[in-house]
Write a protein that holds these residues in place. Structure first.
Motif, PDB file in Angstrom:
ATOM      1  N   LYS A  44      -6.370  78.500  43.055  1.00 48.53           N
ATOM      2  CA  LYS A  44      -7.529  78.034  42.279  1.00 48.53           C
ATOM      3  C   LYS A  44      -7.125  77.357  40.973  1.00 48.53           C
ATOM      4  O   LYS A  44      -7.893  76.576  40.400  1.00 48.53           O
ATOM      5  N   LYS A  45      -5.916  77.671  40.508  1.00 54.40           N
ATOM      6  CA  LYS A  45      -5.429  77.022  39.277  1.00 54.40           C
ATOM      7  C   LYS A  45      -4.940  75.605  39.540  1.00 54.40           C
ATOM      8  O   LYS A  45      -4.660  74.844  38.617  1.00 54.40           O
ATOM      9  N   GLY A  46      -4.799  75.279  40.824  1.00 58.44           N
ATOM     10  CA  GLY A  46      -4.385  73.922  41.181  1.00 58.44           C
ATOM     11  C   GLY A  46      -2.976  73.871  41.741  1.00 58.44           C
ATOM     12  O   GLY A  46      -2.188  74.811  41.593  1.00 58.44           O
ATOM     13  N   TYR A  56      -8.264  73.531  47.251  1.00 59.28           N
ATOM     14  CA  TYR A  56      -7.623  73.538  45.935  1.00 59.28           C
ATOM     15  C   TYR A  56      -7.534  72.118  45.382  1.00 59.28           C
ATOM     16  O   TYR A  56      -7.487  71.142  46.117  1.00 59.28           O
ATOM     17  N   LYS A  57      -7.427  72.036  44.077  1.00 61.83           N
ATOM     18  CA  LYS A  57      -7.276  70.749  43.416  1.00 61.83           C
ATOM     19  C   LYS A  57      -5.783  70.417  43.313  1.00 61.83           C
ATOM     20  O   LYS A  57      -4.985  71.247  42.878  1.00 61.83           O
ATOM     21  N   THR A  96      -2.720  67.828  41.824  1.00 63.47           N
ATOM     22  CA  THR A  96      -2.314  66.772  40.901  1.00 63.47           C
ATOM     23  C   THR A  96      -0.950  66.263  41.351  1.00 63.47           C
ATOM     24  O   THR A  96      -0.015  67.053  41.522  1.00 63.47           O
ATOM     25  N   VAL A 140       1.667  69.550  33.463  1.00 66.34           N
ATOM     26  CA  VAL A 140       0.483  69.972  34.224  1.00 66.34           C
ATOM     27  C   VAL A 140       0.497  71.491  34.411  1.00 66.34           C
ATOM     28  O   VAL A 140      -0.523  72.168  34.259  1.00 66.34           O
ATOM     29  N   GLU A 145      -0.336  73.312  31.187  1.00 61.60           N
ATOM     30  CA  GLU A 145      -1.735  73.170  30.776  1.00 61.60           C
ATOM     31  C   GLU A 145      -2.712  73.909  31.682  1.00 61.60           C
ATOM     32  O   GLU A 145      -3.763  74.369  31.239  1.00 61.60           O
ATOM     33  N   THR A 146      -2.372  73.985  32.992  1.00 64.56           N
ATOM     34  CA  THR A 146      -3.363  74.499  33.950  1.00 64.56           C
ATOM     35  C   THR A 146      -2.929  75.743  34.704  1.00 64.56           C
ATOM     36  O   THR A 146      -3.752  76.400  35.328  1.00 64.56           O
ATOM     37  N   ALA A 165      -1.026  75.465  37.245  1.00 61.24           N
ATOM     38  CA  ALA A 165      -0.937  74.999  38.642  1.00 61.24           C
ATOM     39  C   ALA A 165       0.386  75.424  39.277  1.00 61.24           C
ATOM     40  O   ALA A 165       1.393  75.630  38.592  1.00 61.24           O
TER      41      ALA A 165
END
Lengths: 317, 317
Positions: free
Chosen positions: B72-74, B96-97, B99, B138, B141-142, B144
């Protein structure tokens, strides 16, 4: 000589004959094209067939049924396309000598392919008249058997085996589509499909620049091809009596498409499905996309006819 | 973090995970190449896999195993090639997202494909350092999860499922071959193949211009790639610790081939088999042809890795 259309049992027999020698070609799907059309499309990949096209099925079925004393006199046809290679290989597999009449401007790679299969190539001018005269000369001199590329019951029966395989794997097709050149493929496809399921819609597709079958279908007489410059080089021929009869009896509709559509759809098929197909293969899918048919939720079979292209001369390069 | 190589049961589990989402790709044969080599070659067509390459197998296997609170964090990775699309699609399928860090000179078509799968693209300079820095940013920050393209046990296990399918259909292979880039595919292939049959010869193949695995295999330490201009753009990476370990344990030999061989064999595969393959795919077959191996009468499996090429920029055009 009056000839009859083959029936379903002729297609069953053809299948038994060709199975040991032909590929059972795979059926591929593409989530991209399913998404784009809203349908589920099943692509029968005859580009992976022996000699790179469905034509092997018909040629082998016809040649393997010849009485040996006829076959021994040799096989002859005229073609600069896939039928030439199909007759060359099918003759070789049956132990017969093939002579292929080809126009003197035929691409070298096609001439070479025919020779690789052990056939003799006889060159002539690139006119229908010169081709027929050259083939007749071979027949008169040797007694060789002429194998017509489409207007021949055994050829039509052989071409029908591709739809047979497709419907064995996907019996729930609502629609089955094939391009129309001389009409051998659509004839065999329609005869088999309507036998298996009279409810299935059989739809042919043609370039607008070679829409003779479409016009014949409407006018109810065989109309000639009026121009021979469509990019779909496999579809530049007119119908024969037999294939026209099969189309009138068993085909539900014929759609036509623009050259731009054919080229764009061909490129999309290459890029999305990673398969090399001839321009002719793209015609049915282009017809779906261009004609905005209501095929949402339908199962559609499309026969991809072949993959013999000149990589140095692609229409989208 | 110390990681262990996956074993055969990890590959079995991976196969169960990916089967509902991946294509079971067809295996094609070619009488032309059989005749040319004297062997029977079985081509496993990962060019027909989702996203057009085997990479989907590994990425999906890794991403689908993440605890949901992590996913869920990516998901993040850096790649300009098939791994980018694989991570994008596998993330999407798991909800999921993703990047994807891509070099700012990445081909537009690849950027577009990644975006079509719903991933966000972050551009950076085209250096390893810049890519890693952007990915780290990334992650910081997230939170991920980073999915490495090859040096990851779940990715290796996923890539091994292609050999599993091939050996299920053709258990009598004497030799199995795959190209080597970062080594994920050959690692999974070797682990599975030697588990099924310790007698099978596992042979990797590389361009001479990216022969780092060959040199590492000989010197027994990981050697870096020295140039990055081979036409086989999927094979320009160096090995990781894990893949190097798998190669030392389970691979029998590594062969290298010239650029000319790769390009000629790629073209021959297109023309003869009617399939669109990347240059990397041609490397194992080119190795057979160039190295004059004694493979007469042997059954050889070759994994064709992918079919993502730029049709406007073909090496043989």
């Amino acid at each position: 000589m009056l000839q009859n259309l083959p029936d379903h049992s002729a297609i069953e027999d053809a299948h038994k004959r060709i199975q040991p020698f032909a590929h059972r070609t795979p059926v591929l799907t593409s989530s991209y094209f399913n998404h784009k059309t809203g349908a589920s499309i099943f692509f029968k990949c005859e580009n992976f067939q022996k000699i790179g096209a469905f034509k092997f099925r018909g040629a082998f079925n016809a040649i393997s049924q010849l009485p040996e004393e006829d076959g021994k006199k040799g096989i002859v046809t005229h073609s600069s396309g896939n039928h030439a290679q199909a007759v060359a290989l099918a003759s070789k597999l049956n132990g017969y000598k093939a002579t292929i009449v080809m126009p003197d401007n035929a691409p070298k790679v096609k001439v070479q392919a025919v020779r690789e299969y052990g056939a003799e190539v006889v060159f002539c001018e690139n006119t229908t008249d010169a081709r027929e005269r050259s083939a007749r000369k071979v027949i008169e001199e040797t007694g060789a058997v002429f194998i017509h590329p489409y207007n021949h019951p055994d050829v039509i029966a052989g071409q029908g085996t591709s739809a047979k395989e497709l419907l064995e794997e996907y019996p729930d097709l609502d629609v089955i589509m094939a391009p129309i050149g001389g009409g051998g493929l659509i004839s065999g496809t329609a005869i088999w499909s309507k036998y298996i399921n009279p409810e299935i819609r059989v739809i042919g597709a043609e370039p607008k620049w070679a829409d003779d079958a479409y016009r014949s279908f409407k006018s109810e007489v065989i109309e000639p091809v009026l121009r021979t410059d469509t990019v779909a080089d496999g579809l530049r021929t007119s119908l024969g009596e037999l294939t026209f009869q099969a189309i009138r009896l068993h085909v539900d509709d014929i759609l036509t498409v623009s050259e731009e559509s054919i080229i764009q759809t061909m490129r999309d098929l290459w890029e999305r499905m990673k398969i090399i197909i001839e321009p002719s293969c793209a015609v049915p899918l282009a017809a779906i996309l261009e004609n905005d048919l209501n095929l949402e939720g339908k199962n559609i079979g499309i026969i991809l006819t072949g993959g013999n292209v000149d990589l140095d001369n692609l229409p989208f390069a």
